[in-house]
Design an enzyme around this catalytic site. Structure first.
Site, short mmCIF file in Angstrom:
data_model
loop_
_atom_site.label_atom_id
_atom_site.label_comp_id
_atom_site.label_asym_id
_atom_site.label_seq_id
_atom_site.Cartn_x
_atom_site.Cartn_y
_atom_site.Cartn_z
N HIS A 89 0.68 -1.02 0.05
CA HIS A 89 -0.09 -0.18 -0.07
C HIS A 89 0.96 1.29 -0.01
O HIS A 89 0.26 2.46 -0.30
CB HIS A 89 -1.01 -0.04 1.21
CG HIS A 89 -0.22 0.35 2.55
ND1 HIS A 89 0.39 -0.95 3.15
CD2 HIS A 89 -0.17 1.24 3.48
CE1 HIS A 89 0.70 -0.45 4.32
NE2 HIS A 89 0.59 0.90 4.47
N ASP A 95 -3.03 -1.75 -2.59
CA ASP A 95 -4.30 -1.43 -2.10
C ASP A 95 -4.94 -0.07 -2.70
O ASP A 95 -4.15 0.78 -3.15
CB ASP A 95 -3.88 -0.75 -0.76
CG ASP A 95 -5.03 -0.63 0.03
OD1 ASP A 95 -6.02 -0.13 -0.29
OD2 ASP A 95 -4.87 -0.42 1.36
N LYS A 148 -6.47 2.25 -2.08
CA LYS A 148 -6.34 3.43 -1.44
C LYS A 148 -4.90 4.12 -1.48
O LYS A 148 -4.57 5.17 -0.78
CB LYS A 148 -7.05 3.75 0.07
CG LYS A 148 -5.96 2.74 1.06
CD LYS A 148 -6.68 2.93 2.39
CE LYS A 148 -6.13 2.14 3.57
NZ LYS A 148 -5.82 0.64 3.29
N GLU A 206 1.76 -20.45 11.87
CA GLU A 206 1.49 -20.31 13.38
C GLU A 206 0.04 -20.79 13.30
O GLU A 206 -0.81 -20.36 12.76
CB GLU A 206 1.65 -18.78 13.89
CG GLU A 206 1.10 -18.65 15.19
CD GLU A 206 1.30 -17.26 15.68
OE1 GLU A 206 0.87 -16.98 16.80
OE2 GLU A 206 1.69 -16.31 14.96
N ARG A 254 -13.33 -11.41 18.78
CA ARG A 254 -13.05 -11.19 17.61
C ARG A 254 -14.00 -11.93 16.71
O ARG A 254 -14.19 -11.55 15.39
CB ARG A 254 -11.63 -11.69 17.20
CG ARG A 254 -10.45 -10.57 18.07
CD ARG A 254 -9.02 -11.01 17.48
NE ARG A 254 -8.25 -10.08 17.99
CZ ARG A 254 -6.93 -9.91 17.51
NH1 ARG A 254 -6.37 -10.79 16.57
NH2 ARG A 254 -6.19 -9.14 18.05
N GLU A 282 -5.80 -13.41 11.39
CA GLU A 282 -5.02 -14.15 12.48
C GLU A 282 -5.80 -15.27 13.09
O GLU A 282 -5.41 -15.85 14.04
CB GLU A 282 -4.69 -13.02 13.44
CG GLU A 282 -3.78 -12.08 12.95
CD GLU A 282 -3.56 -10.83 14.10
OE1 GLU A 282 -4.14 -11.03 15.27
OE2 GLU A 282 -2.82 -10.11 13.75
N LYS A 330 -0.96 -30.29 21.84
CA LYS A 330 0.19 -30.82 21.83
C LYS A 330 0.76 -30.71 20.28
O LYS A 330 2.04 -30.61 20.08
CB LYS A 330 0.31 -32.24 22.12
CG LYS A 330 0.33 -32.52 23.80
CD LYS A 330 0.60 -34.17 23.90
CE LYS A 330 0.65 -34.22 25.28
NZ LYS A 330 2.04 -33.66 25.99
N LYS A 388 9.52 -6.51 10.57
CA LYS A 388 9.23 -5.41 9.31
C LYS A 388 10.60 -4.73 9.30
O LYS A 388 11.49 -4.81 9.94
CB LYS A 388 8.35 -4.45 9.71
CG LYS A 388 6.68 -4.70 9.94
CD LYS A 388 6.23 -3.57 10.47
CE LYS A 388 4.38 -3.62 10.42
NZ LYS A 388 3.68 -2.59 10.55
#
Length: 425
Positions: free
Chosen positions: A128, A153, A155, A241, A252, A318, A339, A397
């Site tokens: 973006h 993006d 925008k 992950e 959420r 996420e 586990k 980052k």
């Protein structure tokens, strides 16, 4: 022997000599071509007369404190920042001659090994802003056998869109996604951007082996060959992950969310439970997944139901991929028992330094040597030595405006390592 016989004998002799000469030229040409192709030194980043090269990257990566401090001081000077910055307009001008752009920016013009050529990869890159970050990421992961979908993006500033379009136009295997969305932080749009690229890449080519999603401020920690070999070790599995959902984050997906004026807001409206009794897991936005996993995401009815259900949740990136990784029947899935949980440190997909896990002794990571943005470390040169000891393929980052030397040293390290490897193949 008559005159006719002499002429025929002479003709065949000349013909054989001609064929021998042609064969010799052909063999010599192949040899010369191979020698030229194997001379990779011109693709290295050493001796570039680049402002970034004032620092000794080898010393920085080894943790030389004096060299690290010198690099930190250099990075904050205004003159140095101006010298190392490439503006959007400069990229547009540089790409008017694509051949010269690819050559001067040292993009790899051929596969560095047969092993890499036989194992193409597919990348989604969501961008973006910060075109220079994006271009240096693209150059670091670029190989002619791979495929790259860029989601810009909607925008984004016009100059950003034009500069990325110009860069992309110089490559046959890099393209901007046909369907672009306005990405709102923590909303469904972040997942949709990757899904759009995932779909286009899947139907674009049937030969690539793995899908990897990135953002414009990621950077590789491994060469393309090392990435290929790491993916082969997965044996068709995935890496991301995926852990049990923490109690504090259940809102959420239990509450309905709306986007209002570019911000995701939580409502008091309860959502229906996840479809098909699917258990929700916590994870990250980034993944390394097989082509079979990609096909399943795009075609399986249960996955489509979960996707529809996730649209009005908070930060679905996420939990969506982490949840799919635990669903029985999904290619490469792992069992849902705790586990089998995989933390961000055990997944090879992405290395991220979270501020609240930094510290000394038994902390997850050593202190950030750069700055923090949204509780994430923006790496500085002092992080490189530790970073390259990790098993991850990519790190997040980086910012060329904050510390261009950190990226420069990674570029130099990876390119030199990639070219050195070829001598040993």
């Amino acid at each position: 022997m008559g005159w006719k016989g002499i002429r025929q004998k002479k003709f065949w002799r000349l013909l054989l000599l001609g064929l021998f000469a042609c064969l010799s030229i052909l063999v010599l040409s192949v040899f010369v071509y191979r020698e030229i192709q194997l001379d990779y030194s011109w693709l290295d980043f050493k001796h570039d007369d680049n402002p970034d090269d004032r620092c000794d990257c080898e010393k920085i990566i080894k943790g030389d404190e004096e060299e690290v401090e010198q690099a930190k001081l250099l990075s904050i000077t205004k003159a140095f920042k101006n010298q190392t910055r490439i503006s959007d307009d400069q990229y547009i001008n540089l790409t008017r001659n694509c051949e010269r752009f690819r050559m001067t920016r040292k993009y790899l013009p051929f596969s560095l090994s047969e092993e890499e050529e036989a194992y193409p990869l597919a990348y989604s890159i969501v961008v973006h802003h910060k075109v220079q970050n994006f271009e240096r990421l693209l150059r670091a992961i670029y190989a002619p056998q791979n495929f790259y979908c860029i989601h810009v993006d909607t925008k984004s500033p016009e100059s950003t869109r034009k500069a990325i379009d110009a860069i992309v136009s110089c490559f046959d295997n890099v393209f901007v996604a046909n369907k672009l969305v306005k990405v709102v932080y923590a909303s469904w749009s972040r997942v949709q951007a990757d899904l759009n690229c995932m779909k286009e890449l899947y139907y674009l080519n049937k030969n690539w082996k793995y899908f990897i999603n990135l953002c414009g401020q990621d950077f590789p920690m491994k060469t393309n060959l090392e990435i290929v070999r790491a993916l082969k070790k997965l044996k068709g599995g995935n890496s991301m992950e995926t852990e049990a959902m923490p109690l504090g984050k259940e809102y959420r997906w239990k509450k309905r969310h709306i986007v209002n004026d570019g911000i995701v807001q939580t409502t008091n409206e309860d959502k229906e439970p996840p479809p098909h009794g699917i258990k929700i897991f916590s994870g990250g936005a980034y993944m390394v997944v097989s082509r079979d996993f990609t096909r399943f995401v795009l075609e399986d009815p249960k996955v489509q139901d979960l996707i529809k259900w996730s649209v009005d949740t908070y930060s679905p990136d996420e939990f969506l991929w982490a949840t799919l990784q635990r669903m029985p029947g999904v290619p490469g899935f792992i069992r849902g028992h705790p586990k089998f949980d995989v933390s961000d440190m055990n997944s090879i997909s992405r290395l991220v330094k979270w501020m609240y896990h930094e510290g000394a002794l038994d902390a997850v990571y050593p202190p950030c040597q750069g700055i923090h943005v949204r509780a994430i470390c923006v790496y500085g040169v002092g992080d490189l030595g530790w970073m390259l000891e990790q098993n991850h393929l990519f790190a997040n980052k980086f910012d060329t405006e904050f510390d261009p030397i950190a990226i420069r040293c990674l570029e130099e390290y990876l390119r030199h390592r990639a070219l050195q490897k070829q001598d040993k193949l």
